[in-house]
Design a protein around this motif. Structure first.
Motif, PDB file in Angstrom:
ATOM      1  N   ALA A  98       0.776  -1.101  -0.098  1.00  0.00           N
ATOM      2  CA  ALA A  98       0.006   0.124   0.077  1.00  0.00           C
ATOM      3  C   ALA A  98       0.889   1.358   0.164  1.00  0.00           C
ATOM      4  N   ALA A  99       1.962   1.248   0.678  1.00  0.00           N
ATOM      5  CA  ALA A  99       2.958   2.413   0.629  1.00  0.00           C
ATOM      6  C   ALA A  99       3.402   2.538  -0.817  1.00  0.00           C
ATOM      7  N   VAL A 100       3.761   1.673  -1.457  1.00  0.00           N
ATOM      8  CA  VAL A 100       4.300   1.918  -2.727  1.00  0.00           C
ATOM      9  C   VAL A 100       3.269   2.480  -3.644  1.00  0.00           C
ATOM     10  N   VAL A 101       2.113   1.852  -3.456  1.00  0.00           N
ATOM     11  CA  VAL A 101       0.957   2.341  -4.414  1.00  0.00           C
ATOM     12  C   VAL A 101       0.727   3.834  -4.161  1.00  0.00           C
ATOM     13  N   ALA A 102       0.374   3.931  -2.810  1.00  0.00           N
ATOM     14  CA  ALA A 102       0.411   5.457  -2.410  1.00  0.00           C
ATOM     15  C   ALA A 102       1.367   6.491  -2.946  1.00  0.00           C
ATOM     16  N   SER A 103       2.608   6.024  -3.066  1.00  0.00           N
ATOM     17  CA  SER A 103       3.484   6.939  -3.601  1.00  0.00           C
ATOM     18  C   SER A 103       3.459   7.486  -4.877  1.00  0.00           C
ATOM     19  N   LEU A 104       2.660   6.724  -5.686  1.00  0.00           N
ATOM     20  CA  LEU A 104       2.418   7.135  -7.006  1.00  0.00           C
ATOM     21  C   LEU A 104       3.529   7.290  -7.963  1.00  0.00           C
ATOM     22  N   GLY A 105       4.743   6.321  -7.562  1.00  0.00           N
ATOM     23  CA  GLY A 105       5.884   6.629  -8.247  1.00  0.00           C
ATOM     24  C   GLY A 105       6.696   7.830  -8.103  1.00  0.00           C
ATOM     25  N   LEU A 106       6.174   8.636  -7.327  1.00  0.00           N
ATOM     26  CA  LEU A 106       6.893  10.038  -6.989  1.00  0.00           C
ATOM     27  C   LEU A 106       8.354   9.844  -6.610  1.00  0.00           C
ATOM     28  N   PRO A 107       8.819   8.874  -5.640  1.00  0.00           N
ATOM     29  CA  PRO A 107      10.251   8.829  -5.370  1.00  0.00           C
ATOM     30  C   PRO A 107      11.014   8.967  -6.359  1.00  0.00           C
TER      31      PRO A 107
ATOM     32  N   HIS B 254      14.655  12.105 -10.398  1.00  0.00           N
ATOM     33  CA  HIS B 254      14.834  12.655 -11.879  1.00  0.00           C
ATOM     34  C   HIS B 254      14.939  14.135 -11.753  1.00  0.00           C
ATOM     35  N   LEU B 255      14.028  14.740 -10.915  1.00  0.00           N
ATOM     36  CA  LEU B 255      14.123  15.992 -11.021  1.00  0.00           C
ATOM     37  C   LEU B 255      15.655  16.744 -10.257  1.00  0.00           C
ATOM     38  N   GLN B 256      15.827  15.798  -9.343  1.00  0.00           N
ATOM     39  CA  GLN B 256      17.224  16.408  -8.775  1.00  0.00           C
ATOM     40  C   GLN B 256      18.533  16.330  -9.430  1.00  0.00           C
TER      41      GLN B 256
ATOM     42  N   ALA C  69      11.151  27.782  -9.960  1.00  0.00           N
ATOM     43  CA  ALA C  69      10.170  26.933 -10.484  1.00  0.00           C
ATOM     44  C   ALA C  69      10.660  25.704 -11.401  1.00  0.00           C
ATOM     45  N   TRP C  70       9.813  24.839 -11.054  1.00  0.00           N
ATOM     46  CA  TRP C  70      10.243  23.508 -11.760  1.00  0.00           C
ATOM     47  C   TRP C  70       9.035  22.803 -12.313  1.00  0.00           C
ATOM     48  N   PRO C  71       9.290  21.902 -13.400  1.00  0.00           N
ATOM     49  CA  PRO C  71       8.468  21.421 -14.184  1.00  0.00           C
ATOM     50  C   PRO C  71       7.628  20.230 -13.351  1.00  0.00           C
ATOM     51  N   GLN C  72       6.317  20.580 -12.991  1.00  0.00           N
ATOM     52  CA  GLN C  72       5.589  19.663 -12.324  1.00  0.00           C
ATOM     53  C   GLN C  72       5.011  18.466 -13.426  1.00  0.00           C
ATOM     54  N   ARG C  73       4.684  19.001 -14.598  1.00  0.00           N
ATOM     55  CA  ARG C  73       4.365  18.080 -15.576  1.00  0.00           C
ATOM     56  C   ARG C  73       5.386  16.957 -15.926  1.00  0.00           C
ATOM     57  N   GLU C  74       6.775  17.404 -15.868  1.00  0.00           N
ATOM     58  CA  GLU C  74       7.963  16.280 -16.049  1.00  0.00           C
ATOM     59  C   GLU C  74       7.783  15.325 -14.754  1.00  0.00           C
TER      60      GLU C  74
ATOM     61  N   VAL D  34       7.397  11.159 -15.274  1.00  0.00           N
ATOM     62  CA  VAL D  34       8.268  10.229 -14.925  1.00  0.00           C
ATOM     63  C   VAL D  34       7.686   9.121 -13.816  1.00  0.00           C
ATOM     64  N   SER D  35       6.819   9.962 -13.060  1.00  0.00           N
ATOM     65  CA  SER D  35       6.492   9.238 -11.793  1.00  0.00           C
ATOM     66  C   SER D  35       5.455   8.165 -12.093  1.00  0.00           C
ATOM     67  N   LEU D  36       4.479   8.512 -13.019  1.00  0.00           N
ATOM     68  CA  LEU D  36       3.422   7.850 -13.287  1.00  0.00           C
ATOM     69  C   LEU D  36       3.952   6.502 -13.958  1.00  0.00           C
ATOM     70  N   GLN D  37       4.949   6.713 -14.813  1.00  0.00           N
ATOM     71  CA  GLN D  37       5.391   5.517 -15.536  1.00  0.00           C
ATOM     72  C   GLN D  37       6.070   4.499 -14.509  1.00  0.00           C
ATOM     73  N   THR D  38       7.002   5.115 -13.751  1.00  0.00           N
ATOM     74  CA  THR D  38       7.615   4.183 -12.883  1.00  0.00           C
ATOM     75  C   THR D  38       6.674   3.836 -11.642  1.00  0.00           C
ATOM     76  N   GLY D  39       5.396   4.518 -11.205  1.00  0.00           N
ATOM     77  CA  GLY D  39       4.600   4.047 -10.302  1.00  0.00           C
ATOM     78  C   GLY D  39       3.842   2.822 -10.587  1.00  0.00           C
TER      79      GLY D  39
END
Length: 408
Positions: free
Chosen positions: A61-70, A75-77, A203-208, A212-217
């Motif tokens: 559940a923790a992994v699903v809830a993170s939506l790939g955002l980690p 990627h952004l950093q 400013a940073w690109p939330q769309r990017e 990335v997150s939804l693909q890996t999520g």
């Protein structure tokens, strides 16, 4: 050596954040196994079945809830140089929103009598906070690797402390509440470790980030659901096909799964470090990944040969033992999982997300189908679980090798 001078090996360990990170992560993996063994020894296989099933759903559940955002935060950093403080502020606001939704859902589930589901739902913001914090810690220099290792090991160490305390008091704890409490503490402590010095807003690109997150999520969710889905299938199907004795069969399978998960957890700890190395190269790590794959292939071949020899020479003993066959199958399954995930990390560094999503879905579906077939062929639950994982991981590894071979 002068009195009081630390040994050279200890000095190197203190000077190497990478080694300290690996040490912390190994401690976390050992704590996970120790907690399962302690529950089995002090509380019995039935308790281990309940504990293993509950923990698998908390983890998934923790992994699903993170939506790939980690992965998106990494990627952004790494790629865009977005400062950690800006991403932490953004993450905090999203976690508060997730908490509101999750706790409303938990209340409704609890009133409907679904206690485990309610506890899992209540843990979602804490589990997601822990995973996001790890991604904010890893790129930090010079202490990022060390803190990343500490944060990674924290949930397992807290769970072990909880079950040890319960055992010392002679009580069998409600596992759902224990896991909820440790998830909350781990999430809060980890997110506290990820606090970064304030910098001017950028400013940073939330769309990017979301691309990335939804693909890996999706890939991470499929992988995380594997253990929970397999144990749930055994809980539902096992006793009905004489694969064991009720919850004892589930407990034996959950305990056998720990052998496999030792390999998966260890390679999971190392994967971000490997990704860190591969992603910094011009052509993300193809030669290095192939070298690691060759080493894993040798270990896997040796494990398969040893298992085949034991099966051929001692089959009557294997048949009479309730644990030997699952162990013989789980060891090469774990090594195959290591090999497959090394290849997957190389594919991830190359940005081949569609291929990884296909592999994740294939692994989940194939493992469930194989487990169901083996249970209905009247194999003991632990042996059926081990056999299904061995075949599934070998197939996934072959697919990774095929994809990497095309990149010569």
């Amino acid at each position: 050596m002068k009195p009081g001078t630390p040994p050279a090996a200890w000095s190197r360990l203190q000077a190497s954040p990478g080694l300290q990170s690996i040490g912390w992560q190994a401690a976390g993996s050992a704590a996970t196994l120790a907690a399962a063994l302690w529950v089995s020894w002090r509380m019995g296989l039935q308790a281990q079945g309940e504990f293993g099933l509950a923990k698998s759903w908390f983890d998934a559940a923790a992994v699903v809830a993170s939506l790939g955002l980690p992965q998106g935060l990494l990627h952004l950093q790494y790629r865009l140089g977005v400062p950690a403080c800006a991403l932490r502020r953004w993450s905090k606001s999203r976690l508060l929103g997730l908490a509101l939704l999750a706790w409303v859902a938990a209340g409704l589930l609890f009133m409907a009598g679904h206690r485990l589901a309610a506890a899992v739902a209540a843990s979602l913001p804490f589990g997601a906070a822990h995973l996001l914090a790890r991604s904010l810690l890893l790129p930090r220099r010079p202490d990022g690797l060390r803190l990343y290792g500490l944060a990674t090991a924290l949930p397992a160490l807290l769970v072990l402390a909880g079950v040890l305390l319960a055992g010392a008091l002679g009580a069998r704890p409600p596992f759902d509440l224990l896991l909820l409490a440790t998830a909350a503490l781990a999430g809060l402590l980890s997110f506290g470790l990820a606090r970064a010095p304030e910098q001017p807003a950028v400013a940073w690109p939330q769309r990017e980030l979301w691309q990335v997150s939804l693909q890996t999520g999706l890939q991470q969710a499929l992988a995380a659901l594997l253990a929970a889905a397999l144990l749930s299938l055994i809980a539902r199907e096992g006793p009905g096909v004489d694969a064991g004795t009720g919850k004892d069969a589930l407990g034996a399978a959950a305990l056998a799964l720990q052998v496999y998960q030792v390999f998966v957890v260890l390679v999971g700890y190392a994967s971000p470090l490997l990704f860190d190395h591969l992603a910094r190269q011009d052509r993300p790590g193809l030669a290095a990944a192939k070298g690691l794959d060759r080493a894993a292939a040798r270990g896997l071949g040796a494990a398969l040969l040893l298992a085949a020899l034991v099966l051929a020479l001692a089959w009557p003993t294997v048949q009479a033992s309730s644990w030997l066959l699952p162990l013989l199958l789980m060891l090469p399954a774990g090594l195959a999982a290591v090999a497959a995930r090394i290849g997957a990390t190389a594919l991830q560094a190359q940005g081949r997300y569609a291929e990884l999503s296909l592999q994740g879905a294939g692994r989940l579906v194939l493992a469930l189908l194989l487990l169901l077939a083996m249970l209905r062929a009247h194999l003991p639950a632990a042996a059926a679980l081990a056999g299904s994982l061995l075949v599934t991981e070998l197939a996934t590894w072959w697919r990774c090798r095929h994809c990497l071979a095309r990149d010569r």
